[in-house]
Design a protein around this motif. Structure first.
Motif, PDB file in Angstrom:
ATOM      1  N   UNK A   7     -23.130 -30.324  -9.021  1.00  0.00           N
ATOM      2  CA  UNK A   7     -21.947 -30.529  -8.178  1.00  0.00           C
ATOM      3  C   UNK A   7     -20.666 -30.288  -8.960  1.00  0.00           C
ATOM      4  N   UNK A   8     -20.652 -30.673 -10.217  1.00  0.00           N
ATOM      5  CA  UNK A   8     -19.476 -30.405 -11.056  1.00  0.00           C
ATOM      6  C   UNK A   8     -19.245 -28.893 -11.166  1.00  0.00           C
ATOM      7  N   UNK A   9     -20.321 -28.149 -11.422  1.00  0.00           N
ATOM      8  CA  UNK A   9     -20.197 -26.703 -11.581  1.00  0.00           C
ATOM      9  C   UNK A   9     -19.784 -26.022 -10.277  1.00  0.00           C
ATOM     10  N   UNK A  10     -20.274 -26.531  -9.132  1.00  0.00           N
ATOM     11  CA  UNK A  10     -19.876 -25.958  -7.839  1.00  0.00           C
ATOM     12  C   UNK A  10     -18.396 -26.185  -7.575  1.00  0.00           C
ATOM     13  N   UNK A  11     -17.888 -27.369  -7.910  1.00  0.00           N
ATOM     14  CA  UNK A  11     -16.460 -27.656  -7.714  1.00  0.00           C
ATOM     15  C   UNK A  11     -15.627 -26.736  -8.607  1.00  0.00           C
ATOM     16  N   UNK A  12     -16.046 -26.560  -9.857  1.00  0.00           N
ATOM     17  CA  UNK A  12     -15.319 -25.672 -10.774  1.00  0.00           C
ATOM     18  C   UNK A  12     -15.332 -24.241 -10.234  1.00  0.00           C
ATOM     19  N   UNK A  13     -16.475 -23.784  -9.731  1.00  0.00           N
ATOM     20  CA  UNK A  13     -16.578 -22.447  -9.176  1.00  0.00           C
ATOM     21  C   UNK A  13     -15.650 -22.263  -7.979  1.00  0.00           C
ATOM     22  N   UNK A  14     -15.589 -23.241  -7.096  1.00  0.00           N
ATOM     23  CA  UNK A  14     -14.708 -23.160  -5.928  1.00  0.00           C
ATOM     24  C   UNK A  14     -13.251 -23.101  -6.369  1.00  0.00           C
ATOM     25  N   UNK A  15     -12.878 -23.910  -7.337  1.00  0.00           N
ATOM     26  CA  UNK A  15     -11.492 -23.906  -7.827  1.00  0.00           C
ATOM     27  C   UNK A  15     -11.144 -22.554  -8.437  1.00  0.00           C
ATOM     28  N   UNK A  16     -12.050 -21.991  -9.217  1.00  0.00           N
ATOM     29  CA  UNK A  16     -11.801 -20.682  -9.835  1.00  0.00           C
ATOM     30  C   UNK A  16     -11.657 -19.612  -8.761  1.00  0.00           C
ATOM     31  N   UNK A  17     -12.515 -19.654  -7.763  1.00  0.00           N
ATOM     32  CA  UNK A  17     -12.429 -18.661  -6.686  1.00  0.00           C
ATOM     33  C   UNK A  17     -11.137 -18.806  -5.892  1.00  0.00           C
ATOM     34  N   UNK A  18     -10.686 -20.034  -5.682  1.00  0.00           N
ATOM     35  CA  UNK A  18      -9.435 -20.238  -4.944  1.00  0.00           C
ATOM     36  C   UNK A  18      -8.255 -19.743  -5.769  1.00  0.00           C
ATOM     37  N   UNK A  19      -8.253 -20.036  -7.058  1.00  0.00           N
ATOM     38  CA  UNK A  19      -7.128 -19.646  -7.915  1.00  0.00           C
ATOM     39  C   UNK A  19      -7.049 -18.130  -8.114  1.00  0.00           C
ATOM     40  N   UNK A  20      -8.170 -17.509  -8.410  1.00  0.00           N
ATOM     41  CA  UNK A  20      -8.152 -16.096  -8.780  1.00  0.00           C
ATOM     42  C   UNK A  20      -8.567 -15.172  -7.651  1.00  0.00           C
ATOM     43  N   UNK A  21      -9.259 -15.665  -6.675  1.00  0.00           N
ATOM     44  CA  UNK A  21      -9.763 -14.799  -5.609  1.00  0.00           C
ATOM     45  C   UNK A  21     -11.058 -14.134  -6.024  1.00  0.00           C
ATOM     46  N   UNK A  22     -11.834 -13.729  -5.038  1.00  0.00           N
ATOM     47  CA  UNK A  22     -13.146 -13.163  -5.309  1.00  0.00           C
ATOM     48  C   UNK A  22     -13.049 -11.829  -6.046  1.00  0.00           C
TER      49      UNK A  22
END
Length: 80
Positions: A7-22
């Protein structure tokens, strides 16, 4: 508490995708892959340029023996 769960890694992944875009994340990973590929090619070129030599190499002349202790110069006495 010492390790991260999925769950920690999924939250980090979502934040990275929101900040930088896919698209930006895939660009970064593509550049990362190119860098690794370039590094491997450089290592291969180094191996080809300097072939490995197995076993001892004797290209030098044998070591010279250590000089003997200096002998005192003969004295020339004029008294004779």
């Amino acid at each position: 508490m010492g390790s991260f769960s999925i769950w920690h890694w999924l939250v980090v992944l979502v934040i990275v995708l929101v900040l930088f875009g896919r698209g930006r994340v895939s660009d970064i990973m593509g550049e990362f892959g190119k860098g690794i590929r370039s590094f491997k090619q450089g290592m291969d070129e180094t191996d080809k340029a300097a072939p490995r030599i197995e076993g001892p190499v004797h290209d030098t002349k044998p070591a010279e023996p250590a000089p003997a202790e200096p002998q005192p110069a003969p004295r020339s006495d004029s008294q004779g």
